[in-house]
Scaffold this motif. Structure first.
Motif, PDB file in Angstrom:
ATOM      1  N   HIS A  41      14.466  -6.478  14.748  1.00 37.13           N
ATOM      2  CA  HIS A  41      13.843  -5.925  13.545  1.00 37.13           C
ATOM      3  C   HIS A  41      14.742  -6.232  12.343  1.00 37.13           C
ATOM      4  O   HIS A  41      15.959  -6.350  12.473  1.00 37.13           O
ATOM      5  CB  HIS A  41      13.648  -4.418  13.693  1.00 37.13           C
ATOM      6  N   PRO A  42      14.153  -6.367  11.156  1.00 39.61           N
ATOM      7  CA  PRO A  42      14.962  -6.658   9.968  1.00 39.61           C
ATOM      8  C   PRO A  42      15.849  -5.479   9.589  1.00 39.61           C
ATOM      9  O   PRO A  42      15.716  -4.373  10.135  1.00 39.61           O
ATOM     10  CB  PRO A  42      13.916  -6.949   8.889  1.00 39.61           C
ATOM     11  N   GLY A  43      16.738  -5.703   8.629  1.00 43.79           N
ATOM     12  CA  GLY A  43      17.662  -4.682   8.190  1.00 43.79           C
ATOM     13  C   GLY A  43      16.983  -3.539   7.455  1.00 43.79           C
ATOM     14  O   GLY A  43      15.808  -3.615   7.077  1.00 43.79           O
ATOM     15  N   GLU A  44      17.753  -2.499   7.219  1.00 46.40           N
ATOM     16  CA  GLU A  44      17.221  -1.277   6.634  1.00 46.40           C
ATOM     17  C   GLU A  44      16.542  -1.505   5.292  1.00 46.40           C
ATOM     18  O   GLU A  44      15.555  -0.854   4.951  1.00 46.40           O
ATOM     19  CB  GLU A  44      18.361  -0.270   6.466  1.00 46.40           C
ATOM     20  N   PHE A  45      17.058  -2.433   4.502  1.00 46.73           N
ATOM     21  CA  PHE A  45      16.557  -2.613   3.149  1.00 46.73           C
ATOM     22  C   PHE A  45      15.558  -3.764   3.026  1.00 46.73           C
ATOM     23  O   PHE A  45      15.224  -4.182   1.911  1.00 46.73           O
ATOM     24  CB  PHE A  45      17.736  -2.833   2.194  1.00 46.73           C
ATOM     25  N   ALA A  46      15.073  -4.272   4.147  1.00 43.75           N
ATOM     26  CA  ALA A  46      14.030  -5.291   4.117  1.00 43.75           C
ATOM     27  C   ALA A  46      12.732  -4.671   3.584  1.00 43.75           C
ATOM     28  O   ALA A  46      12.521  -3.460   3.681  1.00 43.75           O
ATOM     29  CB  ALA A  46      13.817  -5.866   5.506  1.00 43.75           C
ATOM     30  N   PRO A  47      11.839  -5.486   3.023  1.00 41.78           N
ATOM     31  CA  PRO A  47      10.596  -4.947   2.459  1.00 41.78           C
ATOM     32  C   PRO A  47       9.769  -4.190   3.497  1.00 41.78           C
ATOM     33  O   PRO A  47       9.712  -4.574   4.672  1.00 41.78           O
ATOM     34  CB  PRO A  47       9.860  -6.203   1.980  1.00 41.78           C
ATOM     35  N   HIS A  48       9.135  -3.117   3.056  1.00 44.77           N
ATOM     36  CA  HIS A  48       8.208  -2.348   3.880  1.00 44.77           C
ATOM     37  C   HIS A  48       6.782  -2.770   3.544  1.00 44.77           C
ATOM     38  O   HIS A  48       6.473  -3.077   2.385  1.00 44.77           O
ATOM     39  CB  HIS A  48       8.382  -0.851   3.639  1.00 44.77           C
ATOM     40  N   THR A  49       5.908  -2.775   4.533  1.00 38.74           N
ATOM     41  CA  THR A  49       4.520  -3.186   4.339  1.00 38.74           C
ATOM     42  C   THR A  49       3.593  -2.162   4.977  1.00 38.74           C
ATOM     43  O   THR A  49       4.031  -1.255   5.698  1.00 38.74           O
ATOM     44  CB  THR A  49       4.260  -4.575   4.952  1.00 38.74           C
ATOM     45  N   TRP A  50       2.288  -2.325   4.729  1.00 40.29           N
ATOM     46  CA  TRP A  50       1.324  -1.385   5.317  1.00 40.29           C
ATOM     47  C   TRP A  50       1.339  -1.456   6.846  1.00 40.29           C
ATOM     48  O   TRP A  50       1.208  -0.433   7.516  1.00 40.29           O
ATOM     49  CB  TRP A  50      -0.086  -1.686   4.807  1.00 40.29           C
ATOM     50  N   GLN A  51       1.484  -2.644   7.406  1.00 43.71           N
ATOM     51  CA  GLN A  51       1.458  -2.793   8.858  1.00 43.71           C
ATOM     52  C   GLN A  51       2.848  -2.776   9.475  1.00 43.71           C
ATOM     53  O   GLN A  51       2.982  -2.728  10.700  1.00 43.71           O
ATOM     54  CB  GLN A  51       0.739  -4.087   9.240  1.00 43.71           C
ATOM     55  N   GLY A  52       3.899  -2.828   8.652  1.00 40.51           N
ATOM     56  CA  GLY A  52       5.255  -2.755   9.170  1.00 40.51           C
ATOM     57  C   GLY A  52       5.668  -3.985   9.951  1.00 40.51           C
ATOM     58  O   GLY A  52       5.006  -5.032   9.919  1.00 40.51           O
ATOM     59  N   PHE A  53       6.757  -3.856  10.678  1.00 36.17           N
ATOM     60  CA  PHE A  53       7.286  -4.944  11.510  1.00 36.17           C
ATOM     61  C   PHE A  53       7.260  -4.473  12.958  1.00 36.17           C
ATOM     62  O   PHE A  53       7.887  -3.470  13.307  1.00 36.17           O
ATOM     63  CB  PHE A  53       8.714  -5.301  11.094  1.00 36.17           C
ATOM     64  N   SER A  54       6.526  -5.201  13.814  1.00 32.50           N
ATOM     65  CA  SER A  54       6.278  -4.762  15.185  1.00 32.50           C
ATOM     66  C   SER A  54       6.819  -5.748  16.210  1.00 32.50           C
ATOM     67  O   SER A  54       6.632  -6.965  16.065  1.00 32.50           O
ATOM     68  CB  SER A  54       4.772  -4.575  15.429  1.00 32.50           C
ATOM     69  N   THR A  55       7.470  -5.228  17.247  1.00 36.18           N
ATOM     70  CA  THR A  55       7.902  -6.028  18.389  1.00 36.18           C
ATOM     71  C   THR A  55       7.447  -5.347  19.667  1.00 36.18           C
ATOM     72  O   THR A  55       7.384  -4.118  19.741  1.00 36.18           O
ATOM     73  CB  THR A  55       9.441  -6.181  18.419  1.00 36.18           C
ATOM     74  N   GLY A  56       7.136  -6.163  20.672  1.00 32.60           N
ATOM     75  CA  GLY A  56       6.627  -5.616  21.922  1.00 32.60           C
ATOM     76  C   GLY A  56       7.427  -6.065  23.123  1.00 32.60           C
ATOM     77  O   GLY A  56       8.009  -7.157  23.137  1.00 32.60           O
ATOM     78  N   VAL A  57       7.461  -5.219  24.150  1.00 24.55           N
ATOM     79  CA  VAL A  57       8.084  -5.538  25.431  1.00 24.55           C
ATOM     80  C   VAL A  57       7.164  -5.039  26.540  1.00 24.55           C
ATOM     81  O   VAL A  57       6.411  -4.080  26.362  1.00 24.55           O
ATOM     82  CB  VAL A  57       9.485  -4.891  25.579  1.00 24.55           C
ATOM     83  N   TRP A  58       7.236  -5.700  27.689  1.00 24.20           N
ATOM     84  CA  TRP A  58       6.430  -5.305  28.839  1.00 24.20           C
ATOM     85  C   TRP A  58       7.182  -4.268  29.666  1.00 24.20           C
ATOM     86  O   TRP A  58       8.364  -4.407  29.938  1.00 24.20           O
ATOM     87  CB  TRP A  58       6.097  -6.509  29.711  1.00 24.20           C
ATOM     88  N   GLU A  59       6.483  -3.226  30.054  1.00 24.08           N
ATOM     89  CA  GLU A  59       6.974  -2.239  31.010  1.00 24.08           C
ATOM     90  C   GLU A  59       5.951  -2.195  32.144  1.00 24.08           C
ATOM     91  O   GLU A  59       4.981  -1.448  32.084  1.00 24.08           O
ATOM     92  CB  GLU A  59       7.151  -0.877  30.348  1.00 24.08           C
ATOM     93  N   GLY A  60       6.181  -3.042  33.157  1.00 22.34           N
ATOM     94  CA  GLY A  60       5.149  -3.251  34.159  1.00 22.34           C
ATOM     95  C   GLY A  60       3.972  -3.943  33.498  1.00 22.34           C
ATOM     96  O   GLY A  60       4.132  -4.950  32.808  1.00 22.34           O
ATOM     97  N   ASN A  61       2.771  -3.388  33.664  1.00 27.88           N
ATOM     98  CA  ASN A  61       1.598  -3.976  33.004  1.00 27.88           C
ATOM     99  C   ASN A  61       1.233  -3.226  31.727  1.00 27.88           C
ATOM    100  O   ASN A  61       0.129  -3.382  31.200  1.00 27.88           O
ATOM    101  CB  ASN A  61       0.405  -4.017  33.962  1.00 27.88           C
ATOM    102  N   MET A  62       2.157  -2.410  31.231  1.00 28.18           N
ATOM    103  CA  MET A  62       1.964  -1.692  29.969  1.00 28.18           C
ATOM    104  C   MET A  62       2.780  -2.370  28.870  1.00 28.18           C
ATOM    105  O   MET A  62       3.944  -2.721  29.071  1.00 28.18           O
ATOM    106  CB  MET A  62       2.405  -0.229  30.110  1.00 28.18           C
TER     107      MET A  62
END
Length: 301
Positions: free
Chosen positions: A128-149
């Motif tokens: 994820h970007p640093g604390e002072f990176a621009p904020h947006t309506w959808q934000g910054f999202s990252t995903g990881v797998w936990e089994g099939n979730m």
């Protein structure tokens, strides 16, 4: 022969992580069997039920005046943020970005009916970007797998609403989502942590069904001065001056204190403190509201 077997075994081992992954691509239509009045016609003013809000959030919500959307053009086309996008007009299209050289999943992309918003969920392990990176309506999202979730973490969200009656969510919030697909059904459990306005995480869930024939049109939004007002006017109520705060409690025969929200009101033990609950003689508002356009959503019956 041995060499052929070894290659086959190695291929299976390399493919093993993919077995836990789920393909969420497709056209998804929302189900509104959960929290229907809140998500479709919209929540009542001063309805803070099921929200673990603090005094700061409560004061902000008490100052809300719905005419703000009619008078202040900056509010008219303000989109749902990522934490609310799928609770309102939640029709979505999901597709994948695959790296052709490695055939690895790089990202999921989402297109929403509401405000034509689009969101990217990165799956390639980027930070994820640093604390002072621009904020947006959808934000910054990252995903990881936990089994099939699929578990998604979103930061860098612009300040927005937690509920569409003025309950705020700050730009310090973190959103965690758990996506689970069962055949043609999609369930998403969301957890919002907000040090500015929540005393504990807010957990909600929403559901969709696969709708291959869905055709999401252009939402579009144009601002216009709907109600005459002097330039710079922002409709609001000063502290302790809002005359509408008791309406919700009175319509449903609820103790006013219970409608004010707070973590304590979320738990079964709170029932023992409600001594003066007197339900109305008959239902008069949102009695069977399950669709936006159906007759069950009439305000009175």
């Amino acid at each position: 022969m041995n060499r052929i077997c070894l290659v086959a075994v190695l291929a299976l081992i390399m493919a093993k992580p993919a077995l836990a992954q789920v393909d969420f691509t497709g056209e998804w239509a929302p189900l509104y069997h959960e929290d229907s009045p809140e998500r479709l016609p919209g929540p009542e003013l001063a309805d803070y039920l099921e929200l673990p809000i603090n005094d700061a959030a409560r004061m902000r919500a008490d100052s809300w005046e719905a005419d703000r959307i009619s008078v202040v053009m900056e509010y008219q086309c303000r989109p749902h943020a990522a934490d609310y996008a799928m609770r309102g007009l939640g029709n979505i299209r999901i597709w994948r970005d695959i790296d052709q050289a490695s055939q690895r999943l790089v990202a999921f992309h989402l297109h929403f009916l509401a405000w034509d918003s689009e969101r990217t969920i990165y799956m390639d392990g980027r930070p994820h970007p640093g604390e002072f990176a621009p904020h947006t309506w959808q934000g910054f999202s990252t995903g990881v797998w936990e089994g099939n979730m699929l578990t998604i973490t979103t930061t860098h969200l612009k300040e927005n609403y937690m509920r569409r009656n003025g309950v705020p969510r700050s730009d310090k919030a973190k959103l965690t989502e758990h996506w689970m697909r069962h055949a043609d059904w999609l369930t998403v459990v969301t957890v919002i942590e907000d040090p500015a306005f929540l005393t504990e995480p807010l957990v909600r869930s929403d559901n969709w069904y696969l709708d291959p024939g869905q055709a999401i049109g252009v939402f579009g939004c144009e601002t216009a001065p709907e109600v005459p007002a002097p330039e710079g006017t922002v409709p609001h109520w000063l502290p302790d001056k809002n005359p509408n705060l008791h309406e919700f409690a009175n319509w449903y025969g609820l103790p006013f204190e219970a409608t004010r929200g707070g973590a304590e009101t979320l738990y079964p033990e709170y029932r023992s403190k409600i001594r003066d609950y007197k339900p109305p003689a008959q239902c008069t508002r949102y009695c069977a509201c399950l669709t936006l356009l159906g007759g069950g959503c009439n305000i009175t019956r």
